[in-house]
Design an enzyme around this catalytic site. Sequence first.
Site, PDB file in Angstrom:
ATOM      1  N   LYS A  65      -0.847  14.178  -6.202  1.00 61.82           N
ATOM      2  CA  LYS A  65       0.162  14.661  -6.187  1.00 61.82           C
ATOM      3  C   LYS A  65       1.191  14.581  -6.453  1.00 61.82           C
ATOM      4  O   LYS A  65       1.952  15.016  -6.070  1.00 61.82           O
ATOM      5  CB  LYS A  65      -0.090  14.037  -4.460  1.00 61.82           C
ATOM      6  CG  LYS A  65       0.679  12.789  -4.461  1.00 61.82           C
ATOM      7  CD  LYS A  65       0.150  12.073  -2.970  1.00 61.82           C
ATOM      8  CE  LYS A  65       0.347  10.492  -3.040  1.00 61.82           C
ATOM      9  NZ  LYS A  65      -0.514   9.697  -3.267  1.00 61.82           N
ATOM     10  N   HIS A 194      -2.204   0.539  -0.041  1.00 60.75           N
ATOM     11  CA  HIS A 194      -1.152   1.093  -0.641  1.00 60.75           C
ATOM     12  C   HIS A 194       0.407   0.224  -0.130  1.00 60.75           C
ATOM     13  O   HIS A 194       0.536   0.714   1.084  1.00 60.75           O
ATOM     14  CB  HIS A 194      -0.886   2.423  -0.892  1.00 60.75           C
ATOM     15  CG  HIS A 194      -0.337   3.045  -1.998  1.00 60.75           C
ATOM     16  ND1 HIS A 194       1.075   2.541  -1.392  1.00 60.75           N
ATOM     17  CD2 HIS A 194      -0.637   4.374  -2.247  1.00 60.75           C
ATOM     18  CE1 HIS A 194       1.742   3.324  -3.022  1.00 60.75           C
ATOM     19  NE2 HIS A 194       0.484   4.815  -3.109  1.00 60.75           N
ATOM     20  N   GLU A 269      -4.440   3.821  -8.097  1.00 57.90           N
ATOM     21  CA  GLU A 269      -4.160   4.651  -7.374  1.00 57.90           C
ATOM     22  C   GLU A 269      -2.695   5.247  -8.429  1.00 57.90           C
ATOM     23  O   GLU A 269      -1.543   5.372  -7.617  1.00 57.90           O
ATOM     24  CB  GLU A 269      -4.208   5.503  -6.747  1.00 57.90           C
ATOM     25  CG  GLU A 269      -5.580   5.546  -6.049  1.00 57.90           C
ATOM     26  CD  GLU A 269      -5.522   5.131  -4.498  1.00 57.90           C
ATOM     27  OE1 GLU A 269      -4.575   5.758  -3.520  1.00 57.90           O
ATOM     28  OE2 GLU A 269      -6.803   5.541  -3.912  1.00 57.90           O
ATOM     29  N   ARG A 272       3.459   8.075 -10.031  1.00 57.40           N
ATOM     30  CA  ARG A 272       5.058   7.879 -11.025  1.00 57.40           C
ATOM     31  C   ARG A 272       4.188   7.665 -12.386  1.00 57.40           C
ATOM     32  O   ARG A 272       5.740   7.788 -12.943  1.00 57.40           O
ATOM     33  CB  ARG A 272       6.471   7.511 -10.255  1.00 57.40           C
ATOM     34  CG  ARG A 272       5.844   5.741  -9.860  1.00 57.40           C
ATOM     35  CD  ARG A 272       7.459   5.971  -8.567  1.00 57.40           C
ATOM     36  NE  ARG A 272       6.753   6.362  -7.954  1.00 57.40           N
ATOM     37  CZ  ARG A 272       7.773   7.103  -7.131  1.00 57.40           C
ATOM     38  NH1 ARG A 272       8.708   7.865  -7.683  1.00 57.40           N
ATOM     39  NH2 ARG A 272       7.963   7.610  -5.406  1.00 57.40           N
ATOM     40  N   TYR A 373       7.358  13.628  -7.895  1.00 59.31           N
ATOM     41  CA  TYR A 373       7.607  14.330  -6.669  1.00 59.31           C
ATOM     42  C   TYR A 373       9.015  15.328  -7.006  1.00 59.31           C
ATOM     43  O   TYR A 373      10.171  14.749  -6.407  1.00 59.31           O
ATOM     44  CB  TYR A 373       7.746  13.500  -6.146  1.00 59.31           C
ATOM     45  CG  TYR A 373       6.835  12.724  -5.175  1.00 59.31           C
ATOM     46  CD1 TYR A 373       5.734  12.698  -4.996  1.00 59.31           C
ATOM     47  CD2 TYR A 373       6.371  10.930  -6.320  1.00 59.31           C
ATOM     48  CE1 TYR A 373       4.326  11.508  -4.968  1.00 59.31           C
ATOM     49  CE2 TYR A 373       5.359  10.214  -5.796  1.00 59.31           C
ATOM     50  CZ  TYR A 373       4.398  10.769  -5.364  1.00 59.31           C
ATOM     51  OH  TYR A 373       3.221   9.543  -5.389  1.00 59.31           O
TER      52      TYR A 373
END
Length: 469
Positions: A65, A194, A269, A272, A373
């Site tokens: 994503k 997370h 995971e 960025r 993003y």
Amino acid sequence: MKFTNLDERIHVVHPDSDSWKIIRDIAESGVQEEPFYVFDIGDIVHKYKEWKLKMPRVEPFYAVKCNDSSTVLEVLAALGTSFDCASKGEIMKVMELGVDPSRIIFANPTKPASHIRHAAAMGVDTMTFDNETELHKIKSLFPTAKLVIRIRADAAVAQCQLGMKFGCDANTEAPRLLKLARSLDLDVIGVSFHVGSGCGDPPAFRRAIASAKMLFNAGENLGYNFRILDIGGGFPGNKNSSIHKISEVVNAALEDYFPDPGLVRVIAEPGRFFVASAFTLATNIHSKREIPAGGETTSVMYYINDGVYGSFNSLLYDHAHVTPIPLKNHSGKLYPSSVWGPTCDGLDQVTEMALLPLMSVGEWIIFEDMGAYTLPVASPFNGFPLPKVHVIADETIWYMLKDHLPLTEDHFVLGGTPNNLRLGLDIAGNEVMQDWSMPSLCHQDSGSSLEDTSSSAFHFDYVEVGPIN
């Protein structure tokens, strides 16, 4: 993979070149006006090496994503990285590159039923959950799935907090959910968390790993044999940032709570971390407004051709902060300045205040660290086009990657590159040098699946590559 003339190839540049030199070359050509990116895939390769050096026990599953560019995914797949997907669309995009389904974790704790069915059909059997409804849904739709319980583990400081939406309480909810999973005869194989995207609180990882260990023990008491620890994301990726402090915390916590690497597989995971600094955006000043007071300019409003409905949506959705950098060197006075996007919306403001020299219409403003993003959420609102992405790699990176599937030599173009980049053209007609040979990339095999480390990391479907028109 069949190429079309709309695809952007990877331009091989001289080792002395870099993103800024390419940007200057394009901007000063006089024929480019639209905004554009320069994406240096070598930056991703260096990030991969840094990860392996600083956290050798933690296997990266790239968060699609964050930036789902096909080239980003191809480069990471070639390096041996696995993938964190949140939807059937992301699953398909990764699998179309030849990535084996065992290299994917469906890390969305709340999944639409059709997406669960799709994962089952494609063989993506590892997925997360954090609530009772999800367990019943999975029992009905995919009872043989391998499940990872996600607990809440908020960092005190994070660019984007996620705990308000995902993650069950490790002390109260998680034990109850594990008991329910056992009663439903579902296979829970581990724990995930997370701490929040862009974590500024490294000790949060230790607290979360300690909580995960507690649940490993709880799972053992229920007859489970947990073997996956997913430490999520939160790793910084901007230029001049480092994962050193986080890696120290993670490595020490793993040694204290999960000392035997043969018993527990540790994954993460990162998003960025891999892509933020690889993308640099060039924008053009198409208009400006000087604000006078007492007969002198006191501040300036610059209007550029990309804004919050395009690449700078990250200001709204990712709580990003960007720094405008003039491409042209200026001397003299700096003025309080604001930078605005091209649309008719008054909210389309890129920077509220920055000290900038007095620039002219037609000059370029550069923004670094624009890979995370940004493009996945950008839209052509008001009819303004999305920036073109020019992909580059120096010769060393080309030698390392050109023969590592899903990348092939056909992904790269040599010769005449600067002219093509200046004009923003595709690569038709360029001669590709055939007599270069260097050692191929030697990367550590990161295993194959979350369960079986003996299977192949990729499966491939070869198709004829037609001419590039």
